[in-house]
Design an enzyme around this catalytic site. Structure first.
Site, PDB file in Angstrom:
ATOM      1  N   ARG A 203      -6.416 -21.016  -4.522  1.00  0.00           N
ATOM      2  CA  ARG A 203      -6.610 -19.901  -3.592  1.00  0.00           C
ATOM      3  C   ARG A 203      -5.841 -20.142  -2.296  1.00  0.00           C
ATOM      4  NH1 ARG A 203     -10.722 -20.218  -0.659  1.00  0.00           N
ATOM      5  NH2 ARG A 203     -12.278 -20.613  -2.277  1.00  0.00           N
TER       6      ARG A 203
ATOM      7  N   TYR B  98       0.615   6.597   2.262  1.00  0.00           N
ATOM      8  CA  TYR B  98       0.046   6.439   0.915  1.00  0.00           C
ATOM      9  C   TYR B  98      -1.460   6.722   0.967  1.00  0.00           C
ATOM     10  CZ  TYR B  98      -1.463   4.060  -3.338  1.00  0.00           C
ATOM     11  OH  TYR B  98      -2.043   3.756  -4.536  1.00  0.00           O
TER      12      TYR B  98
ATOM     13  N   ASP C 244       5.319  -0.133   5.863  1.00  0.00           N
ATOM     14  CA  ASP C 244       5.147  -0.244   4.420  1.00  0.00           C
ATOM     15  C   ASP C 244       6.506   0.099   3.808  1.00  0.00           C
ATOM     16  OD1 ASP C 244       4.687   0.318   1.714  1.00  0.00           O
ATOM     17  OD2 ASP C 244       2.666   1.063   2.073  1.00  0.00           O
TER      18      ASP C 244
ATOM     19  N   LYS D  87       5.287  -1.755  -7.488  1.00  0.00           N
ATOM     20  CA  LYS D  87       6.298  -0.718  -7.640  1.00  0.00           C
ATOM     21  C   LYS D  87       7.670  -1.351  -7.904  1.00  0.00           C
ATOM     22  CE  LYS D  87       2.640   1.584  -6.650  1.00  0.00           C
ATOM     23  NZ  LYS D  87       2.297   2.043  -5.324  1.00  0.00           N
TER      24      LYS D  87
HETATM   25  C1  LIG Z   1       1.074   1.895  -4.485  1.00  0.00           C
HETATM   26  C2  LIG Z   1       1.242   1.834  -3.029  1.00  0.00           C
HETATM   27  C3  LIG Z   1       0.367   1.089  -2.228  1.00  0.00           C
HETATM   28  C4  LIG Z   1      -0.832   0.380  -2.784  1.00  0.00           C
HETATM   29  O1  LIG Z   1      -0.486  -0.684  -3.610  1.00  0.00           O
HETATM   30  P1  LIG Z   1      -1.352  -1.199  -4.859  1.00  0.00           P
HETATM   31  O2  LIG Z   1      -0.516  -2.280  -5.413  1.00  0.00           O
HETATM   32  O3  LIG Z   1      -1.545  -0.033  -5.779  1.00  0.00           O
HETATM   33  O4  LIG Z   1      -2.657  -1.666  -4.296  1.00  0.00           O
HETATM   34  C5  LIG Z   1       0.618   1.034  -0.882  1.00  0.00           C
HETATM   35  N1  LIG Z   1       1.663   1.692  -0.318  1.00  0.00           N
HETATM   36  C6  LIG Z   1       2.513   2.426  -1.060  1.00  0.00           C
HETATM   37  C7  LIG Z   1       3.639   3.136  -0.386  1.00  0.00           C
HETATM   38  C8  LIG Z   1       2.338   2.527  -2.425  1.00  0.00           C
HETATM   39  O5  LIG Z   1       3.177   3.281  -3.153  1.00  0.00           O
END
Ligand SMILES: *Cc1c(COP(=O)(O)O)cnc(C)c1O
Length: 388
Positions: free
Chosen positions: A53, A106, A178, A203
């Site tokens: 961890r 998001y 982000d 992604k």
């Molecule tokens: C999918 C996504 C998230 C969240 O991520 P997870 O891996 O699904 O928890 C945050 N920001 C953006 C822009 C995303 O497309």
């Protein structure tokens, strides 16, 4: 900072072969499944490892690689994008603090703010951050953090990251970006003045729709220590196997992003000319209101585009359900093309009034262009548009 280029780093950073006595010179970072690490002497953890961890060699390889790709000093990886965001918030804000956030964030990030952190006394103001002045206007004496995403989802609005970083720093605040949609291949927010970058590595970074993960990249040592402390305390870490899958995926990030972009641009141009499509939104089109800004702050426009079906919701659904190659699914950034109806799927939890106000109409369709043959993708769209 590394002297090597992006592709070289995406393949080699964090995975240099180990030639020390007893090591085997692996070209690929081994998957260290061990949850605990033995030591010879009570006071000396072996190579700094104690318990997975806190620190794991496979996860560390990925963190080193991702930090090199974002031009960051430090990287931390988490069990999901939202786990990364939660941990960052636990480190940066406390009860009574205020956050200025982009109103086109998001959906899951908004849910985290509105349903969870609000309950702990953290207040969030949403503004249209594609207008940098509106960010400044929303800053309060208790503001601690500005949180943006560019381009946004699903409207692909672009924020001026340099301008917002300037405003943020003038007020002594932190800027978080982000960077999921463009990935570090097309955009490096830290170079534009941001303090922290977060990713859903689920992604583009992972890239194969088979591993959930998140990352935080930054340069400041004190901030890094705070976030690392919270991560160890709450336990939101990426597993060794998921670290391995992400390491494997990210090696082809440059190749994939170029093809994602090429296919997205071809689809956008095709739709712009099609009589059954309306309002094609893609930052790579000259018709996008922030096309010039995109070119100035990013080296590319990504693989996501949106458009409206000229017709009713029934037509939009008929189109989506007639596709053969595009998978009708949420998420984005995988090698396979995905398509969805935000109002009914990813953004169904946003109330209809807010959706209308922000421009997410009931016939707006979001496309995540995959890396398949473009002729096949266009042909698929063409035959499905003929069904309506
Ligand atoms: C999918 C996504 C998230 C969240 O991520 P997870 O891996 O699904 O928890 C945050 N920001 C953006 C822009 C995303 O497309």
């Amino acid at each position: 900072m590394s002297k090597y280029g992006f592709s070289t780093n995406s393949i080699h950073a964090g995975e240099e072969p180990d030639f020390r006595e007893g090591a085997t010179g692996d070209v690929v970072a081994p998957v260290h499944l061990s949850t605990t690490f033995a030591r010879k002497q009570v006071d000396i953890p072996t190579a700094g490892y104690e318990y997975t961890r806190s620190l794991n060699p496979t996860r560390k390889a990925l963190e080193t690689k991702l930090a090199s790709l974002e031009n960051a000093r430090y990287g931390l990886t988490f069990s999901s994008g939202l786990a990364a965001e939660t941990t960052v918030l636990l480190a940066l804000v406390k009860s009574g603090d205020h956050i200025v956030a982009f109103d086109d964030l998001y959906g899951g990030t908004k849910r985290l703010f509105n349903h969870i952190f609000n309950e702990y006394g953290i207040d969030v103001s949403y503004v249209d951050a594609s207008d940098a002045a509106s960010v400044e206007a929303a800053i309060q004496p208790n503001t601690r953090l500005v949180w943006i995403e560019s381009p946004s989802n699903p409207l692909l609005k672009v924020c001026d990251i340099r301008a917002i970083a300037g405003i943020t720093h003038q007020h002594g605040l932190l800027l978080l970006v982000d960077n999921t949609f463009l990935s570090p291949f097309f955009q490096k927010p830290l170079d534009l003045g941001a303090d922290l970058v977060v990713h859903s590595s689920t992604k583009y970074i992972g890239g194969h729709s088979d591993v959930l993960g998140g990352a935080v990249l930054l340069a400041d040592t004190a901030l890094y220590e705070q976030i690392r402390h919270r991560q160890n305390a709450v336990g939101a870490v990426l597993s060794p196997l998921d670290s391995y899958l992400t390491l494997r995926g990210v090696k082809t990030l440059a190749l994939r992003m170029e093809r994602h972009q090429q296919n997205a641009l071809s689809i956008a141009r095709y739709l712009e000319r099609h009589p059954k499509a309306n309002r094609v939104i893609y930052p790579g089109l000259a018709s996008h209101p922030q096309h010039e800004l995109s070119k100035a702050q990013s080296s590319g426009f990504g693989g996501v585009l949106s458009f409206e079906i000229k017709g009713s919701v029934v037509d939009a659904k008929k189109f989506l359900e007639s596709l053969h190659i595009f998978a009708l699914a949420e998420s984005l950034g995988g090698v396979e093309s995905l398509i969805e109806l935000p109002a009914a799927m990813t953004h169904s939890s946003v109330d209809p009034e807010t959706r209308r106000k922000t421009g997410i109409t009931d016939t707006l369709i979001r496309v995540s262009a995959g890396v398949e043959d473009i002729e096949d993708l266009i042909e698929d769209i063409e035959q499905a548009l003929k069904q309506i």
